[in-house]
Design a protein around this motif. Structure first.
Motif, PDB file in Angstrom:
ATOM      1  N   GLN A  40       0.893  -1.220   0.044  1.00  0.00           N
ATOM      2  CA  GLN A  40      -0.084   0.000  -0.138  1.00  0.00           C
ATOM      3  C   GLN A  40       1.020   1.119  -0.107  1.00  0.00           C
ATOM      4  OE1 GLN A  40      -2.358  -0.628   3.568  1.00  0.00           O
ATOM      5  NE2 GLN A  40      -3.673  -2.082   2.379  1.00  0.00           N
ATOM      6  N   GLY A  41       1.948   1.169   0.849  1.00  0.00           N
ATOM      7  CA  GLY A  41       2.924   2.465   0.759  1.00  0.00           C
ATOM      8  C   GLY A  41       3.463   2.751  -0.560  1.00  0.00           C
ATOM      9  N   VAL A  42       4.022   1.692  -1.199  1.00  0.00           N
ATOM     10  CA  VAL A  42       4.432   1.796  -2.599  1.00  0.00           C
ATOM     11  C   VAL A  42       3.596   2.121  -3.698  1.00  0.00           C
ATOM     12  CG1 VAL A  42       5.437   0.456  -4.597  1.00  0.00           C
ATOM     13  CG2 VAL A  42       6.327   0.070  -2.330  1.00  0.00           C
ATOM     14  N   GLU A  43       2.189   1.713  -3.498  1.00  0.00           N
ATOM     15  CA  GLU A  43       1.092   2.274  -4.401  1.00  0.00           C
ATOM     16  C   GLU A  43       0.915   3.696  -4.173  1.00  0.00           C
ATOM     17  OE1 GLU A  43      -3.738   1.433  -5.075  1.00  0.00           O
ATOM     18  OE2 GLU A  43      -2.379  -0.207  -4.242  1.00  0.00           O
ATOM     19  N   ASP A  50       3.222  10.137  -9.827  1.00  0.00           N
ATOM     20  CA  ASP A  50       2.450  10.396 -11.033  1.00  0.00           C
ATOM     21  C   ASP A  50       1.664  11.669 -10.934  1.00  0.00           C
ATOM     22  OD1 ASP A  50       3.155   7.936 -12.034  1.00  0.00           O
ATOM     23  OD2 ASP A  50       1.089   6.840 -11.238  1.00  0.00           O
ATOM     24  N   GLU A  51       1.061  11.968  -9.676  1.00  0.00           N
ATOM     25  CA  GLU A  51       0.487  13.200  -9.534  1.00  0.00           C
ATOM     26  C   GLU A  51       1.468  14.445  -9.752  1.00  0.00           C
ATOM     27  OE1 GLU A  51      -2.961  14.120  -9.216  1.00  0.00           O
ATOM     28  OE2 GLU A  51      -3.130  12.151  -9.736  1.00  0.00           O
ATOM     29  N   SER A  52       2.601  14.169  -9.173  1.00  0.00           N
ATOM     30  CA  SER A  52       3.697  15.494  -9.281  1.00  0.00           C
ATOM     31  C   SER A  52       4.147  15.481 -10.780  1.00  0.00           C
ATOM     32  CB  SER A  52       4.891  15.000  -8.283  1.00  0.00           C
ATOM     33  OG  SER A  52       4.517  14.905  -7.094  1.00  0.00           O
TER      34      SER A  52
END
Length: 89
Positions: A40-43, A50-52
């Motif tokens: 979950q942390g990696v996701e 991706d947002e950056s």
């Protein structure tokens, strides 16, 4: 007598074996939970990257648009100034 409370060595080893098995099962459960949390942390980190990247692309595009508009306005101002100087004001 093998140990106080244990009249037969087999009873002690059975107890120890059962306790060890339960401990290993708990360690396996903990490992599974840690693996899920890590995934979950990696996701989430990938989503943040991706947002950056999306924000950076949009910022570059917006900067390009502003620069283009600035060049157009500057050219228009130079033309108007040039015409004004030719016509005498």
């Amino acid at each position: 007598m093998f140990m106080p409370g244990f009249t037969q060595p087999n009873a002690f080893f059975d107890l120890w074996t059962r306790a060890a098995k339960e401990h290993v099962e708990r360690i396996e459960q903990l490992s599974d939970q840690l693996g899920k949390a890590q995934g979950q942390g990696v996701e989430r980190a990938q989503q943040a990257v991706d947002e950056s990247a999306k924000l950076m692309k949009e910022s570059l595009s917006y900067g390009l648009t502003l620069a283009s508009e600035w060049r157009k306005l500057n050219l228009e101002l130079v033309k108007k100034t040039s015409e004004s100087l030719r016509t005498g004001g």
